[in-house]
Scaffold this active site. Structure first.
Site, mmCIF file in Angstrom:
data_model
loop_
_atom_site.group_PDB
_atom_site.id
_atom_site.type_symbol
_atom_site.label_atom_id
_atom_site.label_comp_id
_atom_site.label_asym_id
_atom_site.label_seq_id
_atom_site.Cartn_x
_atom_site.Cartn_y
_atom_site.Cartn_z
ATOM 1 N N THR A 13 -11.699 -17.856 27.634
ATOM 2 C CA THR A 13 -12.537 -18.715 28.491
ATOM 3 C C THR A 13 -12.806 -18.053 29.842
ATOM 4 O O THR A 13 -13.949 -17.973 30.301
ATOM 5 C CB THR A 13 -11.793 -20.057 28.726
ATOM 6 O OG1 THR A 13 -11.489 -20.611 27.454
ATOM 7 C CG2 THR A 13 -12.612 -21.026 29.526
ATOM 8 N N ALA A 33 -19.355 -6.629 48.407
ATOM 9 C CA ALA A 33 -18.232 -5.686 48.273
ATOM 10 C C ALA A 33 -18.536 -4.349 48.935
ATOM 11 O O ALA A 33 -17.643 -3.533 49.128
ATOM 12 C CB ALA A 33 -17.907 -5.458 46.805
ATOM 13 N N ARG A 45 -8.791 -8.590 21.779
ATOM 14 C CA ARG A 45 -8.506 -8.547 20.335
ATOM 15 C C ARG A 45 -9.714 -8.965 19.517
ATOM 16 O O ARG A 45 -9.912 -8.522 18.403
ATOM 17 C CB ARG A 45 -7.322 -9.466 20.018
ATOM 18 C CG ARG A 45 -5.973 -8.793 20.198
ATOM 19 C CD ARG A 45 -4.934 -9.545 19.413
ATOM 20 N NE ARG A 45 -4.903 -10.934 19.859
ATOM 21 C CZ ARG A 45 -3.884 -11.488 20.479
ATOM 22 N NH1 ARG A 45 -2.802 -10.803 20.717
ATOM 23 N NH2 ARG A 45 -3.915 -12.742 20.864
ATOM 24 N N GLU A 127 -5.769 -14.940 43.300
ATOM 25 C CA GLU A 127 -6.379 -16.191 43.775
ATOM 26 C C GLU A 127 -6.571 -17.212 42.645
ATOM 27 O O GLU A 127 -6.371 -18.411 42.813
ATOM 28 C CB GLU A 127 -7.743 -15.884 44.413
ATOM 29 C CG GLU A 127 -8.465 -17.080 44.983
ATOM 30 C CD GLU A 127 -7.692 -17.748 46.101
ATOM 31 O OE1 GLU A 127 -7.542 -17.163 47.173
ATOM 32 O OE2 GLU A 127 -7.217 -18.890 45.889
ATOM 33 N N GLY A 185 -11.756 -25.843 27.177
ATOM 34 C CA GLY A 185 -11.139 -24.627 27.700
ATOM 35 C C GLY A 185 -10.326 -24.850 28.963
ATOM 36 O O GLY A 185 -10.045 -23.913 29.706
ATOM 37 N N ASP A 199 2.984 -25.717 33.972
ATOM 38 C CA ASP A 199 1.908 -24.966 34.631
ATOM 39 C C ASP A 199 1.841 -25.333 36.123
ATOM 40 O O ASP A 199 1.713 -24.460 36.984
ATOM 41 C CB ASP A 199 0.578 -25.298 33.925
ATOM 42 C CG ASP A 199 -0.616 -24.644 34.575
ATOM 43 O OD1 ASP A 199 -0.794 -23.431 34.400
ATOM 44 O OD2 ASP A 199 -1.366 -25.348 35.292
ATOM 45 N N LYS A 203 2.418 -22.980 39.634
ATOM 46 C CA LYS A 203 1.481 -22.935 40.761
ATOM 47 C C LYS A 203 2.161 -23.379 42.049
ATOM 48 O O LYS A 203 1.914 -22.824 43.127
ATOM 49 C CB LYS A 203 0.273 -23.821 40.453
ATOM 50 C CG LYS A 203 -0.575 -23.281 39.297
ATOM 51 C CD LYS A 203 -1.546 -24.333 38.779
ATOM 52 C CE LYS A 203 -2.447 -23.777 37.691
ATOM 53 N NZ LYS A 203 -3.194 -24.828 36.989
ATOM 54 N N GLY A 300 -11.441 -24.121 33.976
ATOM 55 C CA GLY A 300 -12.751 -23.914 33.369
ATOM 56 C C GLY A 300 -13.230 -22.487 33.585
ATOM 57 O O GLY A 300 -12.730 -21.773 34.463
HETATM 58 N N1 HSE Z 1 -4.473 -25.230 32.169
HETATM 59 C C1 HSE Z 1 -4.743 -25.074 33.547
HETATM 60 C C2 HSE Z 1 -5.174 -26.413 34.104
HETATM 61 C C3 HSE Z 1 -5.810 -24.052 33.740
HETATM 62 O O1 HSE Z 1 -5.508 -27.315 33.321
HETATM 63 O O2 HSE Z 1 -5.173 -26.581 35.312
HETATM 64 C C4 HSE Z 1 -6.023 -23.648 35.173
HETATM 65 O O3 HSE Z 1 -4.893 -23.045 35.715
#
Ligand code: HSE
Length: 435
Positions: A13, A33, A45, A127, A185, A199, A203, A300
């Site tokens: 994605t 840049a 892959r 970032e 995605g 996740d 972060k 996304g």
């Molecule tokens: N799976 C993560 C989310 C993707 O839904 O925030 C972005 O880091």
């Protein structure tokens, strides 16, 4: 004009988004840049029907990209922490700068990756690892560098926010919305990472390290997801004037640093309560600036590509200058990072929302309020829901004032032992985010 050659590893994605946006906006990207950025090779892959790589060298072996002598910047978009670590280290060992969107990798292995990069005068930029398209890393590392940061709190997983928003506004089923998030995605390869808060924990660790100048470490972080959340709590919270959001919270206190990820009641009047769908938002409270709010798409293809490409532009511009002038990966030299005590969740103070089922008879609530009083917990509001016809038990909702979690736990244990209370007592932490 100088040329900078990039190699993209991973064409999922985000990889496809990076490839497409780089092609579409190449003129403005190159002028920003101040060099000509070209995709020299892609390692993937399999092809992605969402992007046309004809005319680009595509290798089925991502390590070809990491070792390719023509390439200046390797863009790691394969995810995970095993092959990705190997790939990033190989790229650094072959003298490449690295751009990655991989939060799990940075949270778990950032220290060794940055050390390797520093020893070779290379840059690792990340970032896109936090909050998708929101430039929160740059904001914490550079935009707010004058401040002492007190706390930050954010909706930092787009998938969970999408699920909670759809459950709240449309009454949709958890599994059905998760399925849609996967199709769009947004979700991780293993969506357990999203819905169990892993996740978000990755972060949060990255943001806390930048905010409080402490080394990256996942040790001690409290993590709870949204899978145990019940739709009735979402609607009861609404009746009380709150939204339930899945937040990552990091706070500097005199006792140590709070690092926690969990569903949270936030007052509807708070801006973050209105952040819905796949959007993310991070509030940062700091001594000089006060409170700032960073908002935007949290996941996304192209929103994440926006952050990846911002890093590519930054690296392409910066790599021509002396490493002495580069901004360190975590905002200050690695030798200046200081370990801090991470607070146990039991010692953290918040308000609580409590729900339990109790017999609708005299004296039940006074027993409960006595238990709360004995535990030193003051009650802000108490509501008994109307009982359905034929039902002896009613739902009772209590909002508490601020207390330590261990006192709440103690009270919950006693309430669950009351003969007039059925089943377990559910609680959700409450944050007002106003100081
Ligand atoms: N799976 C993560 C989310 C993707 O839904 O925030 C972005 O880091």
């Amino acid at each position: 004009m100088r040329s900078v050659n990039i190699g993209i590893c991973g064409l999922g994605t985000v990889g496809a988004g990076v490839f497409n946006v780089l092609g579409r906006n190449s003129n403005s990207i190159n002028s920003r840049a101040n060099c000509e950025i070209g995709v020299t090779q892609v390692g993937a892959r399999r092809d992605n029907p969402g992007c046309d790589t004809s005319g680009t060298d595509v290798s089925r072996d991502i390590f070809d990209v990491a070792k390719n002598p023509e390439i200046d910047i390797v863009v790691e978009l394969i995810g995970g922490t095993t092959v990705a670590l190997d790939l990033v280290m190989t790229a650094l060992q072959h003298g490449k700068h690295v751009v990655t969107a991989n939060k799990a990798l940075i949270a778990a292995h950032g220290t060794e990756i940055f050390a390797e990069a520093e020893s070779r005068n290379l840059i690792v930029a990340f970032e896109a690892a936090v909050a998708g398209g929101i430039p929160i890393i740059k904001a914490l590392r550079e935009g707010l560098s004058a401040n002492r940061i007190n706390w930050l709190a954010g909706i930092i997983n787009g998938t969970t926010n999408f699920i909670l928003s759809e459950m709240d506004s449309k009454g949709r089923d958890f599994a059905d919305v998760l399925n849609e998030a996967q199709e769009k995605g947004y979700a991780e390869a293993d969506p357990t990472f999203d819905v169990e808060g892993i996740d978000a924990a990755h972060k949060l660790v990255i943001m806390a390290s930048l905010a409080f100048a402490m080394p990256l470490s996942l040790d001690g972080i409290f993590t709870d997801g949204i899978t145990k959340l019940e739709p009735q709590d979402v609607s009861y919270a609404r009746e009380l004037g709150y939204a339930i959001k899945h937040l990552g919270i990091a706070r500097q206190t005199p006792e140590g640093v709070e690092l926690r990820v969990h569903p949270t009641l936030v007052p509807e009047k708070c801006l973050i309560a209105g952040v819905n769908d796949v959007s993310n938002a991070v509030m940062v409270n700091a001594d000089a600036v006060g409170t700032t709010l960073f908002y935007g798409p949290g996941a996304g293809s192209e929103p994440t590509a926006s952050s990846v490409i911002a890093d590519i532009i930054d690296v392409a511009r910066t790599m021509a200058s002396s490493p002495d002038s580069w901004v360190p990966a975590l905002g200050c030299a690695s030798s200046a990072l200081q370990e801090q005590k991470i607070m146990d969740i039991q010692d953290i103070e918040t308000s609580f929302y409590i729900r339990f089922s109790a017999l609708d008879q005299a004296g039940v609530l006074s027993n409960v309020t006595k238990i709360m009083g004995d535990a030193g917990i003051s009650i802000e509001a108490i509501i008994q829901k109307e009982q359905p016809a034929g039902e002896e038990y009613v739902n009772v909702i209590i909002l508490t004032n601020v207390t330590k979690e261990k006192f709440l736990d103690e009270a919950v244990t006693y309430i669950e032992q009351l003969e007039t209370v059925r089943g377990s007592v559910n609680f959700i932490r409450v944050e007002h985010l106003d100081q």
